[in-house]
Design a protein around this motif. Structure first.
Motif, PDB file in Angstrom:
ATOM      1  N   ALA A 159     -53.457  22.378  43.228  1.00 54.00           N
ATOM      2  CA  ALA A 159     -53.092  23.550  44.023  1.00 54.00           C
ATOM      3  C   ALA A 159     -53.799  23.538  45.371  1.00 54.00           C
ATOM      4  O   ALA A 159     -53.213  23.878  46.406  1.00 54.00           O
ATOM      5  CB  ALA A 159     -53.422  24.829  43.254  1.00 54.00           C
ATOM      6  N   LEU A 219     -45.351  26.661  41.124  1.00 54.29           N
ATOM      7  CA  LEU A 219     -45.938  26.932  42.430  1.00 54.29           C
ATOM      8  C   LEU A 219     -46.547  25.672  43.031  1.00 54.29           C
ATOM      9  O   LEU A 219     -46.466  25.436  44.239  1.00 54.29           O
ATOM     10  CB  LEU A 219     -47.015  28.010  42.282  1.00 54.29           C
ATOM     11  N   LYS A 276     -52.604  26.178  48.022  1.00 54.02           N
ATOM     12  CA  LYS A 276     -52.511  27.328  47.129  1.00 54.02           C
ATOM     13  C   LYS A 276     -53.914  27.727  46.668  1.00 54.02           C
ATOM     14  O   LYS A 276     -54.737  26.877  46.307  1.00 54.02           O
ATOM     15  CB  LYS A 276     -51.640  26.997  45.906  1.00 54.02           C
TER      16      LYS A 276
END
Length: 432
Positions: A333, A286, A338
Motif C-alpha cells: 500500500a 485498493l 495508500k
C-alpha cells in the motif's frame, strides 16, 4: 446554526437542520478558487492549521526549532505529510517554486525545503499508524481530526472512513461527507434521541450527508473517490466483486463470498461470510486494482477485523488467511500511495502479523504507554523511558515510532447532535 454547535433538539426537522450540508467550498463546486473542504472543516470547528506548529510567526518565515514537530520530523510530520518522489527532488533545489500549491501544503514544504535533516527523514508514499486506547479516550474524535488534517496537508489525496452499522462516529464531518452505500440493499439512518426524549426514527441518508452515492460493486466503488474529499464507505452485504478481487490477486487464494441465498448442502461453510470480511477484499482491491492516486483509509475498531485469535480454514471463512493477505497488501500500500490509520482498544487485540509491519503507534490518554524494555511487536523496544499517557486527559496523547516519541494534542470536533446516529443496512435478502 454553526456546525460546531451541537444541537440538543431531537425532532426530525431539527436533526435534519443540524446536518445541513456545506456546499460553498471549492472542493464541492469543483473550482480553483475559494476555501477547500479541509479548510472549511478546520474553520467551522475552530481548529489550528498544522503548519503553525512549525513556525514562530504566522507569516511562516521563521522556523520554530523548539517545536516537537521540527525536532522530531520522523514522528508526526512524516506520518501525516505524504510526500511524492518528484516533490522530494524539487525540495532539494535552491529556492524551489512552491507558489502554485495551496497554503497549507506550501507552508509545510517550505519548511522541508530549508531543513535538510527533516527532508531526509521524510518517507515517500503512504504511511501507517495504529492508535490504541480505552473507550472514551478520544479515538473517534482523533480520527475526525486526522481526516481534516490529512486532507489539508495533502490536497491531492482522498480520505476514506470505514463505516460500521453499529455507530456513525464520522458525523462531526457530515456536512462535507460523500457517503458511499451499497445499492444491493435498502439503507436508512436511525436516530435515537437521549433517553428522556422521544422515540427513535429514521431518516434518508441524503438528510445526513452532503452527497450520497450508491455503488454496484467494489470496482464501481473504487471509481468514486475524489481528491480533497472526505468519504464514508459502508460494506456491501451481497459482497459483489469481492470474490473476484481475491481470485485476481496474486497475494491471496480464492475466497468465496457466501450469503444466505448461495449456501448449499455441499458447501464448506456453515454460516454466511461475516460482513466485516468485506473490508479484506476492499483493502486488497485498493492496493491491487486502484491507481496510484493517494488515499488514506481509517479503520476503526480494528481489533474486531484483525483479531489475534483468528483461525484458518473454510469453517472460519479463512479469517487467518485473509489477515495474511491484509498484511501483504499493507506493505505494498505504501508504494501505491495508500495510507492506513487503524484504531483499537488494545495492541494485543490486533494480530501480530499486521503489527510487525506498522511503523507508527499512538497511545491514547488514560492508558499506560510502553517503556524501554517492554515487548512491542514490530519494534525492538519502545523509545519512552517513563510514563506519560497514563496521566494525560482526553485531547492529548503520545505519537511514536521505533526511535522517537512526541506528545501531541488534537481538536474537539463536536457531533451535530447528542442523539445516537447509525446507518442501517438491509438484510442480505433485501434489494434496493
Amino acid at each position: 446554526m454553526s456546525k460546531t454547535q451541537q444541537t440538543h433538539e431531537t425532532t426530525r426537522a431539527e436533526i435534519v437542520e443540524a446536518f445541513e450540508a456545506e456546499t460553498r467550498t471549492s472542493t464541492y463546486r469543483g473550482t480553483s478558487y475559494g476555501i477547500t473542504d479541509a479548510a472549511s472543516m478546520r474553520r467551522d470547528h475552530g481548529l489550528r492549521p498544522f503548519w503553525k506548529q512549525l513556525y514562530e510567526t504566522t507569516d511562516a518565515t521563521t522556523i520554530d526549532t523548539t517545536a516537537d514537530a521540527v525536532a522530531y520530523p520522523g514522528v508526526v510530520p512524516d506520518c501525516l505529510i505524504h510526500l511524492r518522489r518528484d516533490e522530494r527532488e524539487l525540495l532539494k533545489r535552491d529556492d524551489p517554486d512552491l507558489s502554485n500549491l495551496p497554503k497549507a501544503r506550501r507552508n509545510v514544504l517550505r519548511w522541508l525545503a530549508v531543513d535538510d535533516d527533516a527532508l531526509a527523514k521524510m518517507s515517500i508514499g503512504g504511511t501507517d499508524v495504529l492508535a490504541t486506547g480505552q473507550p472514551g479516550s478520544g479515538k473517534s474524535t482523533l480520527g475526525n481530526d486526522l481526516a481534516r488534517q490529512v486532507l489539508e496537508l495533502n490536497p491531492e489525496e482522498a480520505f476514506v472512513w470505514r463505516g460500521t452499522p453499529s455507530r456513525a462516529e464520522w458525523t462531526p464531518l457530515a456536512p462535507w461527507t460523500k457517503l458511499l452505500l451499497p445499492s444491493s440493499v435498502e439503507s436508512s439512518v436511525r436516530v435515537q434521541p437521549p433517553a428522556h426524549a422521544s422515540g427513535s426514527f429514521t431518516l434518508d441518508p441524503e438528510n445526513v450527508a452532503r452527497e450520497v452515492v450508491y455503488y454496484d460493486d467494489v470496482y464501481d466503488l473504487l471509481g468514486e473517490f475524489e481528491a480533497g474529499t472526505f468519504h464514508v464507505v459502508y460494506p456491501d452485504p451481497a459482497g459483489r466483486g469481492i470474490a473476484d478481487v481475491f481470485q485476481r490477486s496474486p497475494r491471496t487464494d480464492h475466497f468465496e463470498w457466501v450469503n444466505d441465498a448461495s449456501m448449499a448442502d455441499e458447501s464448506e461453510y456453515d454460516t454466511p461470510t461475516p460482513l466485516s470480511h468485506w473490508w479484506f477484499g476492499f483493502v486488497v482491491a485498493l492496493v491491487d486494482e486502484a491507481g496510484p492516486e493517494a488515499l488514506s483509509l481509517l479503520l476503526d475498531e480494528v481489533g474486531d477485523l484483525l483479531p489475534q485469535a483468528a483461525r484458518s480454514g473454510p469453517k472460519n471463512h479463512n479469517w487467518y488467511e485473509k489477515i495474511e493477505a491484509f498484511r501483504d497488501a499493507l506493505v505494498d500500500a505504501r508504494k501505491n500511495n495508500k495510507t492506513l490509520f487503524m484504531m483499537g482498544h488494545n495492541e494485543a487485540d490486533v494480530h501480530d502479523l499486521v503489527r510487525r509491519k506498522l511503523r507508527w503507534r499512538v497511545t491514547m490518554p488514560g492508558w499506560p504507554n510502553p517503556t524501554a524494555g517492554d515487548s512491542v511487536v514490530g519494534f525492538k523496544s519502545a523509545p519512552m523511558h517513563e510514563q506519560h499517557t497514563q496521566y494525560m486527559t482526553v485531547g492529548r496523547g503520545l505519537w511514536w515510532n521505533a526511535l522517537h516519541y512526541t506528545k501531541f494534542s488534537w481538536g474537539d470536533l463536536a457531533k451535530p447532535t447528542v442523539a445516537k446516529v447509525a446507518v442501517e443496512l438491509g438484510g442480505r435478502g433485501d434489494r434496493r
